[in-house]
Scaffold this active site. Sequence first.
Site, PDB file in Angstrom:
ATOM      1  N   HIS A   1      -7.890  -0.191  -1.229  1.00  0.00           N
ATOM      2  CA  HIS A   1      -7.658  -1.319  -2.127  1.00  0.00           C
ATOM      3  C   HIS A   1      -8.940  -1.953  -2.647  1.00  0.00           C
ATOM      4  O   HIS A   1      -9.074  -3.174  -2.705  1.00  0.00           O
ATOM      5  CB  HIS A   1      -6.736  -2.351  -1.453  1.00  0.00           C
ATOM      6  CG  HIS A   1      -5.486  -1.719  -0.960  1.00  0.00           C
ATOM      7  ND1 HIS A   1      -4.612  -1.069  -1.800  1.00  0.00           N
ATOM      8  CD2 HIS A   1      -4.996  -1.556   0.289  1.00  0.00           C
ATOM      9  CE1 HIS A   1      -3.624  -0.558  -1.085  1.00  0.00           C
ATOM     10  NE2 HIS A   1      -3.844  -0.824   0.173  1.00  0.00           N
TER      11      HIS A   1
ATOM     12  N   SER B   1       0.830  -1.200   0.000  1.00  0.00           N
ATOM     13  CA  SER B   1       0.000   0.000   0.000  1.00  0.00           C
ATOM     14  C   SER B   1       0.870   1.258   0.000  1.00  0.00           C
ATOM     15  O   SER B   1       1.681   1.453  -0.903  1.00  0.00           O
ATOM     16  CB  SER B   1      -0.965  -0.027   1.182  1.00  0.00           C
ATOM     17  OG  SER B   1      -1.933   1.006   1.075  1.00  0.00           O
TER      18      SER B   1
END
Length: 311
Positions: A195, A86
């Site tokens: 996400h 991430s």
Amino acid sequence: MSIVFMFPGQGSQRAGMLHTLPADPAVTQTLAEAGDVLGVDPLTLDTAEALQSTVAVQLCLLIAGVAVARTLVQQDAAPDMVAGLSIGAWPAAVVAGVLDFSDALRLVRLRGRLMEGAYPSGYGMAAIVGLAEPEVGAIVAQVHSAATPAYVANLNAERQIVVAGSDAALAQVMARAQAQGASSVARLCMAVPSHCPLLDAQAAELAAAAAKVTAHAPQRTYISSSRARALFRANLIVEDLAWNMARPVLWHDTLRHAFERGARMAVEVLGGGALTRLAQGVFADDAVLNAGGELDAVRVRMQRLRRLDSR
């Protein structure tokens, strides 16, 4: 044999994380650069109160990751590959030479603001341990609706899956997962549903801003955790960085790809140990290091591996 640096994502932050960085010229320079670009003292970003902000969290993880990696590089302990989970992909790209640190700081600040502004409350992420992705995916499909959006977000390990969505959806997913035999379920320290398609619009805005910066061909292999493969073109890496907030994280496959490309040591750069534990499912236990502790010991182990490889 190669070495991969792993940069953690949100959830690995802790109060005082910038204050406890190593006393090293590379750290001092990194903090000074950050202050010049951001217009604030970066040491004001890591208080417990400040870290309630997604913006502060992401900036701290970027600054800390770059500072520690630069310290190791200047001590002749550089990686061959980099990968980040991430937000961790951003310091990875800086260390790979793809983005200038100053550009990364500006874009990560925008990233945090976009994510925080989109979902100030009522959303988040939850980890499901003990069930495989098809099982979690089936639960998510049962729960997902316009009123209760839920998505499979992170495949951290074969039986560690993260789900993103609304609070109501996550409560249902966690209850159903427990009923189906999950060994643990827990909400993560995340205030936004990362996400997944809930952040498509924000990712598109970040991509437009990122396309305006100057990017460089990677000097070290950059492995995308959204695609679980190495990327070599600067524009593709910048696109990957901008869109990773809206794409699932394939972390287990990312580590396997690093191993298949020849990595035999994995170093977690200033994390809380979560990536270290995940890497032990792919690399030998004694070949996974955490640079959140004594950097001299990490440097010695890395250099020893390089000496053995050169024989």
